[in-house]
Design a protein around this motif. Structure first.
Motif, short mmCIF file in Angstrom:
data_model
loop_
_atom_site.label_atom_id
_atom_site.label_comp_id
_atom_site.label_asym_id
_atom_site.label_seq_id
_atom_site.Cartn_x
_atom_site.Cartn_y
_atom_site.Cartn_z
N TYR A 174 35.72 45.72 27.57
CA TYR A 174 34.32 46.07 27.74
C TYR A 174 33.75 45.41 29.01
CZ TYR A 174 29.27 46.07 26.95
OH TYR A 174 27.90 46.21 27.11
N TYR A 175 34.05 44.15 29.20
CA TYR A 175 33.58 43.43 30.38
C TYR A 175 34.12 44.07 31.66
CZ TYR A 175 32.98 39.46 33.63
OH TYR A 175 32.65 38.65 34.69
N THR A 176 35.40 44.34 31.67
CA THR A 176 36.04 44.92 32.85
C THR A 176 35.47 46.30 33.17
OG1 THR A 176 38.09 43.72 32.39
CG2 THR A 176 38.25 45.62 33.84
N ASN A 177 35.28 47.11 32.16
CA ASN A 177 34.81 48.49 32.37
C ASN A 177 33.31 48.56 32.66
OD1 ASN A 177 37.40 49.49 31.88
ND2 ASN A 177 37.03 49.73 29.70
N THR A 178 32.54 47.64 32.09
CA THR A 178 31.08 47.69 32.22
C THR A 178 30.56 46.93 33.44
OG1 THR A 178 30.90 47.84 29.81
CG2 THR A 178 28.89 47.28 31.02
N PHE A 179 31.17 45.79 33.75
CA PHE A 179 30.65 44.92 34.79
C PHE A 179 31.51 44.86 36.05
CE2 PHE A 179 29.06 43.60 30.69
CZ PHE A 179 27.72 43.43 30.91
N SER A 180 32.66 45.50 36.02
CA SER A 180 33.55 45.60 37.19
C SER A 180 33.74 44.27 37.92
CB SER A 180 33.00 46.65 38.17
OG SER A 180 32.87 47.90 37.55
N PRO A 181 34.21 43.23 37.23
CA PRO A 181 34.33 41.92 37.88
C PRO A 181 35.30 41.91 39.06
CG PRO A 181 35.46 41.94 35.76
CD PRO A 181 34.66 43.20 35.83
N LEU A 182 36.32 42.73 39.02
CA LEU A 182 37.27 42.78 40.14
C LEU A 182 36.62 43.34 41.40
CD1 LEU A 182 40.46 43.96 38.26
CD2 LEU A 182 40.29 41.88 39.60
N ASN A 183 35.73 44.29 41.22
CA ASN A 183 35.07 44.92 42.36
C ASN A 183 33.94 44.06 42.93
OD1 ASN A 183 36.69 47.20 42.19
ND2 ASN A 183 35.29 48.24 40.79
N ASN A 184 33.33 43.26 42.06
CA ASN A 184 32.13 42.52 42.48
C ASN A 184 32.39 41.08 42.89
OD1 ASN A 184 30.27 44.69 42.08
ND2 ASN A 184 30.42 44.36 39.87
N ALA A 185 33.58 40.57 42.62
CA ALA A 185 33.89 39.19 43.03
C ALA A 185 34.05 39.13 44.54
CB ALA A 185 35.17 38.74 42.34
N ASP A 186 33.74 37.97 45.11
CA ASP A 186 33.91 37.77 46.56
C ASP A 186 35.37 37.58 46.91
OD1 ASP A 186 31.02 37.62 47.38
OD2 ASP A 186 31.06 35.97 45.95
N ILE A 187 36.09 36.91 46.01
CA ILE A 187 37.52 36.66 46.23
C ILE A 187 38.28 36.87 44.93
CG2 ILE A 187 39.25 34.89 46.83
CD1 ILE A 187 37.10 33.54 48.54
N ILE A 188 39.39 37.55 45.00
CA ILE A 188 40.26 37.75 43.83
C ILE A 188 41.56 37.00 44.09
CG2 ILE A 188 41.49 39.41 42.39
CD1 ILE A 188 39.41 41.51 43.38
N ILE A 189 41.94 36.18 43.13
CA ILE A 189 43.17 35.42 43.25
C ILE A 189 44.13 35.83 42.15
CG2 ILE A 189 44.18 33.11 43.28
CD1 ILE A 189 41.44 32.06 44.14
N LYS A 190 45.30 36.28 42.50
CA LYS A 190 46.32 36.65 41.53
C LYS A 190 46.96 35.39 40.96
CE LYS A 190 46.69 41.24 41.55
NZ LYS A 190 46.61 42.05 40.29
N THR A 191 47.00 35.29 39.64
CA THR A 191 47.60 34.11 39.00
C THR A 191 48.74 34.53 38.08
OG1 THR A 191 45.97 34.19 37.20
CG2 THR A 191 45.46 32.80 39.10
#
Length: 197
Positions: free
Chosen positions: A180-197
């Protein structure tokens, strides 16, 4: 911006500015947020830099408010785990210019709170770490957002063997809330930096 090996020193200059800089470390459960923050704090200490770390899970509500409420389990986890509006008014907004904050720290063992007064430095890096940090009520409270991106099965593999036995709870409560969070708030698209862990 997608990064695999992030250079922590990129954040040092932010912490040494002449103002408060609020950094959100967002990511789903077991994505490596706490480990990342621990690594960052070691670097900041070496640089003799002012910083303060807040873990959003320290401020969850007691069990009766987030379990067996009549709502679906994912809803309880996403919407009832924290008093979202209270935290915005008494936690997030006060980071801008207040000298201190009074926060109710949750004790999981006793299901009770301990109110602590925290003095805030006038300048430095304020790090807020936790899940769902980019919800609408909070997302405008940061100067920068880092999102730690980790596949679900890799995150689940890091759970204890006892915890893994209750996969059904993950499906109904945690994973459904994360979807729900991923689909509704698009955190990957809205973050300034994405770090793969």
């Amino acid at each position: 911006m997608l990064i695999y090996d992030y250079d922590i020193s990129n954040l040092i200059s932010l912490a040494k500015s002449d103002q408060r800089y609020i950094l959100a470390i967002d990511g789903l459960s077991r994505s490596g947020k706490t480990t990342f923050v621990e690594h960052l704090s070691k670097h900041l200490k070496k640089e003799d830099t002012e910083f303060f770390i807040f873990h959003i899970d320290d401020y969850i509500v007691n069990r009766s408010q987030r379990y067996n409420t009549g709502f679906e389990e994912w809803y309880e986890y996403f919407y009832l785990q924290w008093d979202v509006e209270w935290l915005r008014n008494n936690f997030f907004e006060k980071h801008r210019d207040c000298n201190h904050v009074e926060l109710p720290y949750y004790n999981n063992a006793t299901d009770c709170y301990e109110t602590r007064t925290i003095k805030l430095p006038k300048v430095g890096l304020f790090i807020i770490e936790g899940v769902f940090l980019q919800r609408h009520e909070w997302k405008d409270c940061y100067n920068q957002i880092l999102f730690l991106d980790c596949p679900r099965e890799k995150r689940f593999a890091s759970e204890s063997e006892a915890t893994k036995l209750n996969r059904e709870k993950f499906k109904k409560r945690y994973w459904k809330a994360e979807e729900y969070y991923t689909n509704t708030f698009s955190p990957l698209n809205n973050a300034d930096i994405i770090i793969k862990t």
